[in-house]
Design a protein around this motif. Structure first.
Motif, PDB file in Angstrom:
ATOM      1  N   ALA A   7       0.805  -1.220   0.000  1.00  0.00           N
ATOM      2  CA  ALA A   7       0.000   0.000   0.000  1.00  0.00           C
ATOM      3  C   ALA A   7       0.838   1.270   0.000  1.00  0.00           C
ATOM      4  O   ALA A   7       0.345   2.330  -0.378  1.00  0.00           O
ATOM      5  N   ASP A   8       2.117   1.200   0.395  1.00  0.00           N
ATOM      6  CA  ASP A   8       2.923   2.416   0.444  1.00  0.00           C
ATOM      7  C   ASP A   8       3.496   2.818  -0.911  1.00  0.00           C
ATOM      8  O   ASP A   8       4.056   3.906  -1.056  1.00  0.00           O
ATOM      9  N   LEU A   9       3.337   1.979  -1.920  1.00  0.00           N
ATOM     10  CA  LEU A   9       3.776   2.338  -3.270  1.00  0.00           C
ATOM     11  C   LEU A   9       2.770   3.295  -3.900  1.00  0.00           C
ATOM     12  O   LEU A   9       1.578   3.236  -3.598  1.00  0.00           O
ATOM     13  N   PRO A  10       3.228   4.172  -4.814  1.00  0.00           N
ATOM     14  CA  PRO A  10       2.278   5.026  -5.549  1.00  0.00           C
ATOM     15  C   PRO A  10       1.267   4.173  -6.324  1.00  0.00           C
ATOM     16  O   PRO A  10       1.566   3.046  -6.729  1.00  0.00           O
ATOM     17  N   LYS A  11       0.087   4.715  -6.534  1.00  0.00           N
ATOM     18  CA  LYS A  11      -0.992   3.961  -7.183  1.00  0.00           C
ATOM     19  C   LYS A  11      -0.587   3.417  -8.548  1.00  0.00           C
ATOM     20  O   LYS A  11      -0.875   2.268  -8.875  1.00  0.00           O
ATOM     21  N   LYS A  12       0.068   4.225  -9.353  1.00  0.00           N
ATOM     22  CA  LYS A  12       0.448   3.760 -10.698  1.00  0.00           C
ATOM     23  C   LYS A  12       1.442   2.615 -10.621  1.00  0.00           C
ATOM     24  O   LYS A  12       1.379   1.670 -11.405  1.00  0.00           O
ATOM     25  N   GLU A  13       2.345   2.683  -9.662  1.00  0.00           N
ATOM     26  CA  GLU A  13       3.311   1.597  -9.480  1.00  0.00           C
ATOM     27  C   GLU A  13       2.606   0.334  -8.993  1.00  0.00           C
ATOM     28  O   GLU A  13       2.935  -0.774  -9.423  1.00  0.00           O
ATOM     29  N   ARG A  14       1.627   0.486  -8.110  1.00  0.00           N
ATOM     30  CA  ARG A  14       0.870  -0.679  -7.639  1.00  0.00           C
ATOM     31  C   ARG A  14       0.117  -1.343  -8.785  1.00  0.00           C
ATOM     32  O   ARG A  14       0.077  -2.568  -8.876  1.00  0.00           O
ATOM     33  N   LEU A  15      -0.466  -0.532  -9.665  1.00  0.00           N
ATOM     34  CA  LEU A  15      -1.159  -1.108 -10.834  1.00  0.00           C
ATOM     35  C   LEU A  15      -0.178  -1.855 -11.727  1.00  0.00           C
ATOM     36  O   LEU A  15      -0.473  -2.951 -12.198  1.00  0.00           O
ATOM     37  N   PHE A  16       0.985  -1.267 -11.946  1.00  0.00           N
ATOM     38  CA  PHE A  16       1.986  -1.929 -12.788  1.00  0.00           C
ATOM     39  C   PHE A  16       2.427  -3.250 -12.153  1.00  0.00           C
ATOM     40  O   PHE A  16       2.490  -4.273 -12.832  1.00  0.00           O
ATOM     41  N   SER A  34     -11.364  -5.162 -12.830  1.00  0.00           N
ATOM     42  CA  SER A  34     -11.816  -5.086 -11.434  1.00  0.00           C
ATOM     43  C   SER A  34     -10.879  -5.860 -10.507  1.00  0.00           C
ATOM     44  O   SER A  34     -10.509  -5.371  -9.434  1.00  0.00           O
ATOM     45  N   GLN A  35     -10.496  -7.056 -10.921  1.00  0.00           N
ATOM     46  CA  GLN A  35      -9.590  -7.862 -10.100  1.00  0.00           C
ATOM     47  C   GLN A  35      -8.208  -7.220 -10.018  1.00  0.00           C
ATOM     48  O   GLN A  35      -7.577  -7.225  -8.955  1.00  0.00           O
ATOM     49  N   ARG A  44     -11.580   1.325  -9.583  1.00  0.00           N
ATOM     50  CA  ARG A  44     -11.737   1.246 -11.041  1.00  0.00           C
ATOM     51  C   ARG A  44     -11.802   2.648 -11.629  1.00  0.00           C
ATOM     52  O   ARG A  44     -11.311   2.894 -12.717  1.00  0.00           O
ATOM     53  N   MET A  45     -12.406   3.578 -10.876  1.00  0.00           N
ATOM     54  CA  MET A  45     -12.497   4.959 -11.342  1.00  0.00           C
ATOM     55  C   MET A  45     -11.081   5.533 -11.559  1.00  0.00           C
ATOM     56  O   MET A  45     -10.826   6.197 -12.554  1.00  0.00           O
ATOM     57  N   TYR A  46     -10.183   5.236 -10.634  1.00  0.00           N
ATOM     58  CA  TYR A  46      -8.799   5.698 -10.779  1.00  0.00           C
ATOM     59  C   TYR A  46      -8.191   5.112 -12.058  1.00  0.00           C
ATOM     60  O   TYR A  46      -7.545   5.816 -12.824  1.00  0.00           O
ATOM     61  N   TYR A  47      -8.396   3.814 -12.256  1.00  0.00           N
ATOM     62  CA  TYR A  47      -7.862   3.159 -13.456  1.00  0.00           C
ATOM     63  C   TYR A  47      -8.371   3.855 -14.714  1.00  0.00           C
ATOM     64  O   TYR A  47      -7.590   4.250 -15.579  1.00  0.00           O
ATOM     65  N   TYR A  48      -9.686   4.021 -14.830  1.00  0.00           N
ATOM     66  CA  TYR A  48     -10.263   4.576 -16.054  1.00  0.00           C
ATOM     67  C   TYR A  48      -9.970   6.067 -16.227  1.00  0.00           C
ATOM     68  O   TYR A  48      -9.989   6.574 -17.345  1.00  0.00           O
ATOM     69  N   ARG A  49      -9.685   6.763 -15.136  1.00  0.00           N
ATOM     70  CA  ARG A  49      -9.281   8.162 -15.237  1.00  0.00           C
ATOM     71  C   ARG A  49      -7.879   8.301 -15.820  1.00  0.00           C
ATOM     72  O   ARG A  49      -7.547   9.305 -16.431  1.00  0.00           O
TER      73      ARG A  49
END
Length: 92
Positions: A7-16, A34-35, A44-49
């Motif tokens: 959880a301490d990683l930035p959101k984009k890094e976590r998605l990657f 979603s998974q 999901r809103m963050y992803y699609y944004r």
């Protein structure tokens, strides 16, 4: 493999990171957004944004890596140039 990315990683890094983990067991076409978002701990809103496709996550990471690499080259070149100038001025 862990169920959720740190959880301490930035959101984009976590998605990657979540995408890389999923690609070890599924093809890109089989990955569920979603998974993936759940695994990364983002909405999901963050992803699609931020992305249109999963490929955009990879593309963005590669762009960042290439940019960082170019910065390192510039830093190395400046350091070498400074060392050369220092060497030349000490001879005078």
């Amino acid at each position: 493999m862990s169920n959720q990315i740190e959880a301490d990683l930035p959101k984009k890094e976590r998605l990657f990171q979540a995408l890389i983990e999923q690609l070890r067991i599924q093809s890109m076409d089989e990955i569920n957004i979603s998974q993936l978002c759940q695994k990364a701990g983002v909405s999901r809103m963050y992803y699609y944004r931020n992305y249109v496709s999963l490929e955009d996550i990879v593309r963005e990471k590669l762009d960042q890596m290439f940019h960082d690499y170019l910065l390192q080259i510039e830093k190395y070149k400046r350091k070498g140039h400074e060392a050369m100038n220092s060497s030349l001025s000490s001879r005078q």
